[in-house]
Write a protein that holds these residues in place. Structure first.
Motif, PDB file in Angstrom:
ATOM      1  N   ILE B  39     -28.294  21.033   5.204  1.00 40.75           N
ATOM      2  CA  ILE B  39     -27.550  22.031   5.852  1.00 40.75           C
ATOM      3  C   ILE B  39     -27.460  22.498   7.130  1.00 40.75           C
ATOM      4  O   ILE B  39     -28.860  22.378   7.956  1.00 40.75           O
ATOM      5  CB  ILE B  39     -27.365  23.354   5.129  1.00 40.75           C
ATOM      6  CG1 ILE B  39     -26.154  24.075   5.097  1.00 40.75           C
ATOM      7  CG2 ILE B  39     -28.682  24.222   5.307  1.00 40.75           C
ATOM      8  CD1 ILE B  39     -26.175  25.401   3.975  1.00 40.75           C
ATOM      9  N   ILE B  40     -26.491  22.837   8.060  1.00 40.12           N
ATOM     10  CA  ILE B  40     -26.543  23.318   9.190  1.00 40.12           C
ATOM     11  C   ILE B  40     -26.223  24.769   9.295  1.00 40.12           C
ATOM     12  O   ILE B  40     -25.338  25.180   8.629  1.00 40.12           O
ATOM     13  CB  ILE B  40     -25.657  22.582  10.247  1.00 40.12           C
ATOM     14  CG1 ILE B  40     -26.116  21.124  10.432  1.00 40.12           C
ATOM     15  CG2 ILE B  40     -25.562  23.291  11.749  1.00 40.12           C
ATOM     16  CD1 ILE B  40     -25.190  20.159  11.279  1.00 40.12           C
ATOM     17  N   MET B 310     -21.254  25.660  21.581  1.00 39.82           N
ATOM     18  CA  MET B 310     -20.462  26.165  20.584  1.00 39.82           C
ATOM     19  C   MET B 310     -19.065  26.646  21.116  1.00 39.82           C
ATOM     20  O   MET B 310     -17.989  26.301  20.459  1.00 39.82           O
ATOM     21  CB  MET B 310     -21.241  27.296  20.136  1.00 39.82           C
ATOM     22  CG  MET B 310     -20.477  27.931  18.905  1.00 39.82           C
ATOM     23  SD  MET B 310     -21.556  29.064  18.009  1.00 39.82           S
ATOM     24  CE  MET B 310     -22.474  28.157  16.671  1.00 39.82           C
ATOM     25  N   LEU B 311     -18.958  27.113  22.125  1.00 39.18           N
ATOM     26  CA  LEU B 311     -17.650  27.806  22.740  1.00 39.18           C
ATOM     27  C   LEU B 311     -16.742  26.476  23.146  1.00 39.18           C
ATOM     28  O   LEU B 311     -15.612  26.522  22.568  1.00 39.18           O
ATOM     29  CB  LEU B 311     -17.954  28.262  24.091  1.00 39.18           C
ATOM     30  CG  LEU B 311     -18.409  29.709  24.128  1.00 39.18           C
ATOM     31  CD1 LEU B 311     -18.892  30.071  25.514  1.00 39.18           C
ATOM     32  CD2 LEU B 311     -17.658  30.657  23.331  1.00 39.18           C
ATOM     33  N   ALA B 350     -17.816  26.162   2.426  1.00 39.91           N
ATOM     34  CA  ALA B 350     -18.323  25.411   3.562  1.00 39.91           C
ATOM     35  C   ALA B 350     -19.841  25.114   3.388  1.00 39.91           C
ATOM     36  O   ALA B 350     -20.328  24.084   3.431  1.00 39.91           O
ATOM     37  CB  ALA B 350     -18.572  26.540   4.722  1.00 39.91           C
ATOM     38  N   ALA B 351     -20.592  25.827   2.570  1.00 36.56           N
ATOM     39  CA  ALA B 351     -21.994  25.503   2.241  1.00 36.56           C
ATOM     40  C   ALA B 351     -21.986  24.438   1.267  1.00 36.56           C
ATOM     41  O   ALA B 351     -22.786  23.749   1.244  1.00 36.56           O
ATOM     42  CB  ALA B 351     -22.706  26.867   1.732  1.00 36.56           C
ATOM     43  N   SER B 352     -21.333  24.732   0.007  1.00 34.82           N
ATOM     44  CA  SER B 352     -21.266  23.711  -0.978  1.00 34.82           C
ATOM     45  C   SER B 352     -20.700  22.248  -0.785  1.00 34.82           C
ATOM     46  O   SER B 352     -21.004  21.245  -0.975  1.00 34.82           O
ATOM     47  CB  SER B 352     -20.706  24.254  -2.356  1.00 34.82           C
ATOM     48  OG  SER B 352     -19.187  24.618  -2.241  1.00 34.82           O
ATOM     49  N   GLN B 353     -19.592  22.382  -0.076  1.00 29.15           N
ATOM     50  CA  GLN B 353     -18.764  21.079   0.344  1.00 29.15           C
ATOM     51  C   GLN B 353     -18.967  20.450   1.542  1.00 29.15           C
ATOM     52  O   GLN B 353     -18.950  19.395   1.904  1.00 29.15           O
ATOM     53  CB  GLN B 353     -17.204  21.530   0.113  1.00 29.15           C
ATOM     54  CG  GLN B 353     -16.667  22.047  -1.127  1.00 29.15           C
ATOM     55  CD  GLN B 353     -17.072  20.999  -2.338  1.00 29.15           C
ATOM     56  OE1 GLN B 353     -16.848  19.900  -2.339  1.00 29.15           O
ATOM     57  NE2 GLN B 353     -17.698  21.501  -3.442  1.00 29.15           N
ATOM     58  N   HIS B 354     -19.366  21.088   2.527  1.00 34.84           N
ATOM     59  CA  HIS B 354     -19.423  20.829   4.097  1.00 34.84           C
ATOM     60  C   HIS B 354     -20.878  21.000   4.714  1.00 34.84           C
ATOM     61  O   HIS B 354     -20.872  20.668   5.644  1.00 34.84           O
ATOM     62  CB  HIS B 354     -18.327  21.351   4.956  1.00 34.84           C
ATOM     63  CG  HIS B 354     -16.948  21.005   4.233  1.00 34.84           C
ATOM     64  ND1 HIS B 354     -16.205  20.214   4.805  1.00 34.84           N
ATOM     65  CD2 HIS B 354     -16.200  21.902   3.551  1.00 34.84           C
ATOM     66  CE1 HIS B 354     -15.204  20.197   4.229  1.00 34.84           C
ATOM     67  NE2 HIS B 354     -15.055  21.441   3.412  1.00 34.84           N
ATOM     68  N   ALA B 355     -21.796  21.519   3.964  1.00 36.38           N
ATOM     69  CA  ALA B 355     -23.147  21.878   4.479  1.00 36.38           C
ATOM     70  C   ALA B 355     -23.292  22.469   5.769  1.00 36.38           C
ATOM     71  O   ALA B 355     -24.021  21.846   6.693  1.00 36.38           O
ATOM     72  CB  ALA B 355     -23.970  20.181   4.387  1.00 36.38           C
ATOM     73  N   VAL B 356     -22.505  23.422   5.833  1.00 39.60           N
ATOM     74  CA  VAL B 356     -22.475  24.276   6.960  1.00 39.60           C
ATOM     75  C   VAL B 356     -22.533  25.854   6.705  1.00 39.60           C
ATOM     76  O   VAL B 356     -21.829  26.052   5.661  1.00 39.60           O
ATOM     77  CB  VAL B 356     -21.638  24.046   8.048  1.00 39.60           C
ATOM     78  CG1 VAL B 356     -20.096  24.055   7.456  1.00 39.60           C
ATOM     79  CG2 VAL B 356     -21.938  24.911   9.330  1.00 39.60           C
ATOM     80  N   ALA B 357     -23.284  26.690   7.198  1.00 37.83           N
ATOM     81  CA  ALA B 357     -23.280  27.932   6.794  1.00 37.83           C
ATOM     82  C   ALA B 357     -23.286  29.145   8.076  1.00 37.83           C
ATOM     83  O   ALA B 357     -23.604  28.663   9.123  1.00 37.83           O
ATOM     84  CB  ALA B 357     -24.565  28.266   6.018  1.00 37.83           C
ATOM     85  N   GLY B 391     -22.279  20.724  13.367  1.00 41.19           N
ATOM     86  CA  GLY B 391     -21.926  21.896  12.403  1.00 41.19           C
ATOM     87  C   GLY B 391     -20.430  22.499  12.637  1.00 41.19           C
ATOM     88  O   GLY B 391     -19.832  22.749  11.635  1.00 41.19           O
ATOM     89  N   MET B 392     -20.056  22.545  13.913  1.00 44.99           N
ATOM     90  CA  MET B 392     -18.928  23.120  14.234  1.00 44.99           C
ATOM     91  C   MET B 392     -17.768  22.028  13.643  1.00 44.99           C
ATOM     92  O   MET B 392     -16.633  22.417  13.278  1.00 44.99           O
ATOM     93  CB  MET B 392     -18.635  23.214  15.793  1.00 44.99           C
ATOM     94  CG  MET B 392     -19.525  24.371  16.078  1.00 44.99           C
ATOM     95  SD  MET B 392     -19.216  25.934  15.315  1.00 44.99           S
ATOM     96  CE  MET B 392     -17.547  26.367  16.060  1.00 44.99           C
ATOM     97  N   LEU B 393     -18.072  20.702  13.749  1.00 45.18           N
ATOM     98  CA  LEU B 393     -17.088  19.830  13.023  1.00 45.18           C
ATOM     99  C   LEU B 393     -16.831  19.989  11.647  1.00 45.18           C
ATOM    100  O   LEU B 393     -15.642  20.072  10.958  1.00 45.18           O
ATOM    101  CB  LEU B 393     -17.643  18.511  13.119  1.00 45.18           C
ATOM    102  CG  LEU B 393     -17.242  17.534  14.705  1.00 45.18           C
ATOM    103  CD1 LEU B 393     -17.995  16.135  14.648  1.00 45.18           C
ATOM    104  CD2 LEU B 393     -15.848  17.511  14.820  1.00 45.18           C
TER     105      LEU B 393
END
Lengths: 418, 418
Positions: B39-40, B310-311, B350-357, B391-393
């Motif tokens: 996760i990111i 990030m911006l 996002a956390a379960s399907q895309h590994a980002v939080a 992560g932003m992707l």
């Protein structure tokens, strides 16, 4: 802003009500006295500074930082450290699981969190009238009705009186106990009293808060098992590395029923997020090597010698007019002087004229008590044997000059005590 | 024990009333999510682990332990560390004295202690409705009447609303503010608003609790001076080494009027005796070398790059349907998504399907608020630039699939949001 406008405005910036009844901490006063040049202090419950394993600590710091930069990050409680604590508890006869272990900033925070969990403002609690002032400090914020019980110098807490309160219909949020190496009496509670207190806890369904910072520091046979060994759901156990490793890390632990851990996590996070991860990693690393067992054995040998030195000095200095017990556990001796000696005034004299300090008994009282007013607590873990010998000579001299003043005073006024 | 006897007995072992309304901490949930493989996380306010000065720390540990075995003992607050804090405050435009500095276990305990000092149960306080959840956690124990004010994304706290409450006769125990690098908005309060809030504090005689963990982390011009620089008796300042050195040491500080320090000492001792001496010595040693100034400069450069990364990603991923500001200070960006996106449900996806939080906006609300429900807080100090890009992707993809579900959902039911 007109002057009328100003007068109409109430001041918002009053402080919380407790500040009006706040008093200075005797421990902080004693801490300041430590800095007095040349003083020998028997006051505080400090481990011997000369016994700290600084070399082991330095190695552990290097190893932890090299192995794991996460040691400097915020982080969850260390499972590794909890496992070590489970093993330590096993060695004390307690069977528990990592899920039941909660890490705290020393035993004091452990008490604070358990009290937050159990106590609502104004509830009843049962505690020994003469006991650890840090406990009185923290429960004081809840303004509880404290139902006091006495302590027998040879067998510990007066469990009859506990039963009496319960039979009369009192319903305490908990009973507070220091079963091993009691602070300030040095006594360990008898096995029979432990069983009776537990039976009462089961019957009346109350919780016992078992404060156990000293249980590993025993000087003859290992003490009876902690009460937590006999009951997992009525005894909430408070442990600490402060006296057996180093207080400055501020690492202690609780052993509580599993379902309470989430509540403790909520209070702990609100108070200060979590226990310093670096300290957790450090202690876990030190325990990995099996170092602690050897270290505690070394502490026991040395503290036994210091205790014996102090006991021998007591016999020399106070041949007939004082009473004390030989503690089998912990780091304190409770010295009862003749009634006409006031220990608080004796401390002023002792510290200013004889460069020796101790804790006067009144500091440990919830409700003031004549027996405590002429008693004092002596710590034997902090000073070396040479300093114990010298300090006890000074204490003997201080008591002699207090006696003389007292005799003169009584001859003159028939009533005042030093 | 007869069965009648048993039935007649009330259960003493109920827990404190707050446990009935206790809810799980969103920070602890986020902390657990961090452990999810791959996760990111933009969730928590963590410093970059890769930026910790572990070598400097290891050297300092060795030096402190060699120089001073007292570092492992109980001890009074380090005067040396307080002096360094006075210098740090001077660099932020604040003139204060060591006597006004009080050491704490990080900023969270600083807040806890100040709140204990100021707040009685049920009193009024003024706070931004969207603000640091750790503050909500600790005041929650006092069940205060929170008078909420909003936050402008460009100028900070709505001071007009503060004045409105006071003019209506409200008398808050204090006003809580995060003037620099606000959590979660990233905004710094305008100079004009700072002055007006201080003028109100003088006129209505209330205290401002100024929470400032981020003020040294600025990315263009240094921010306006903390409010404490302008007023020593109405502003109680909360500072921390967590974001500029290492959170795991748990060292923060307060700057308060001298006469309050004895009260803070009493609460602090009751809570956990004192701040870990070893950590105090360690930080003092690190600051002796002048190392911190260079280190914070390095953090500013790197965090500026991470913020810019990030911006740039936000501009790429959310060309038209989202809003955010570029923060000049702190470690957060507040991202406002279209109203039909529910950020809490987005996090699950996002956390379960895309590994980002990330942190969903509702977590920061005292009273729930529609604008927060579709907003989220992104942290840019913890992840590397590469992980921010990746992560932003992933976040963009998560929002797209939430949008698709939402469109399908709205077409089907005319109402539900993801």
């Amino acid at each position: 802003v007109t002057s009328t406008g100003k007068a109409a405005i109430n001041d918002c910036a009053q402080h919380a009500l407790w500040t009006e009844r706040a008093t200075r901490s005797p421990m902080q006063e004693a801490q300041e006295r430590l800095a007095q040049p040349g003083i020998i202090s028997f006051s505080l419950g400090l481990p011997g500074t000369d016994l700290f394993p600084t070399g082991e600590f330095a190695k552990a710091c290097g190893a932890v930082l090299e192995a794991n930069p996460q040691a400097l990050q915020y982080g969850p409680p260390s499972h590794e450290l909890k496992s070590h604590i489970v093993s330590l508890m096993r060695a004390r006869g307690v069977s528990c699981h990592e899920r039941q272990v909660f890490l705290t900033n020393g035993a004091q925070q452990g008490l604070h969190l358990i009290i937050s969990l159990l106590l609502d403002r104004g509830r009843q609690i049962i505690a020994e009238n003469i006991s650890y002032p840090g406990f009185h400090q923290i429960v004081g914020f809840y303004e509880p009705e404290v139902l006091p019980v006495s302590t027998d110098p040879k067998t510990g807490m007066d469990v009859d009186k506990v039963e009496w309160y319960l039979a009369k219909g009192m319903r305490p949020a908990f009973v507070y106990a220091i079963p091993d190496g009691h602070n300030p009496f040095g006594v360990s509670m008898s096995v029979e009293k432990r069983s009776r207190l537990l039976a009462l806890a089961e019957y009346y369904r109350f919780v016992i808060v078992e404060d156990d910072p000293y249980g590993s520091l025993f000087y003859s046979d290992p003490p009876a098992n902690p009460m937590r060994a006999l009951c997992g759901h009525r005894v909430y156990y408070v442990g600490s590395f402060s006296k057996i490793l180093a207080p400055s890390l501020r690492i202690g632990w609780l052993v509580v029923p599993d379902h309470l851990v989430p509540y403790l996590s909520i209070i702990k996070e609100a108070c200060d997020i979590h226990v310093a991860s670096f300290s957790q990693h450090l202690v876990a690393h030190l325990l990995n090597s099996g170092f602690l067992t050897r270290h505690v054995e070394g502490l026991r040998s040395e503290y036994r010698r210091r205790r014996n030195t102090m006991l021998a000095a007591l016999s020399r200095q106070f041949p007939s007019d004082a009473e004390w017990e030989s503690p089998d556990c912990g780091i304190y001796i409770w010295l009862r002087l003749p009634k006409h000696i006031n220990a608080t005034r004796l401390l002023d004299l002792a510290a200013s004229q004889h460069a020796v300090a101790f804790m006067p008994g009144s500091v440990f009282c919830i409700h003031s008590e004549p027996s405590a007013a002429s008693s004092l607590r002596l710590n034997f873990s902090y000073p070396s044997m040479a300093r114990i010998d010298e300090g006890m000579l000074r204490l003997g001299a201080a008591v002699s000059s207090a006696e003389k003043r007292s005799t003169r005073g009584r001859a003159m006024s028939r009533g005042s005590t030093i």
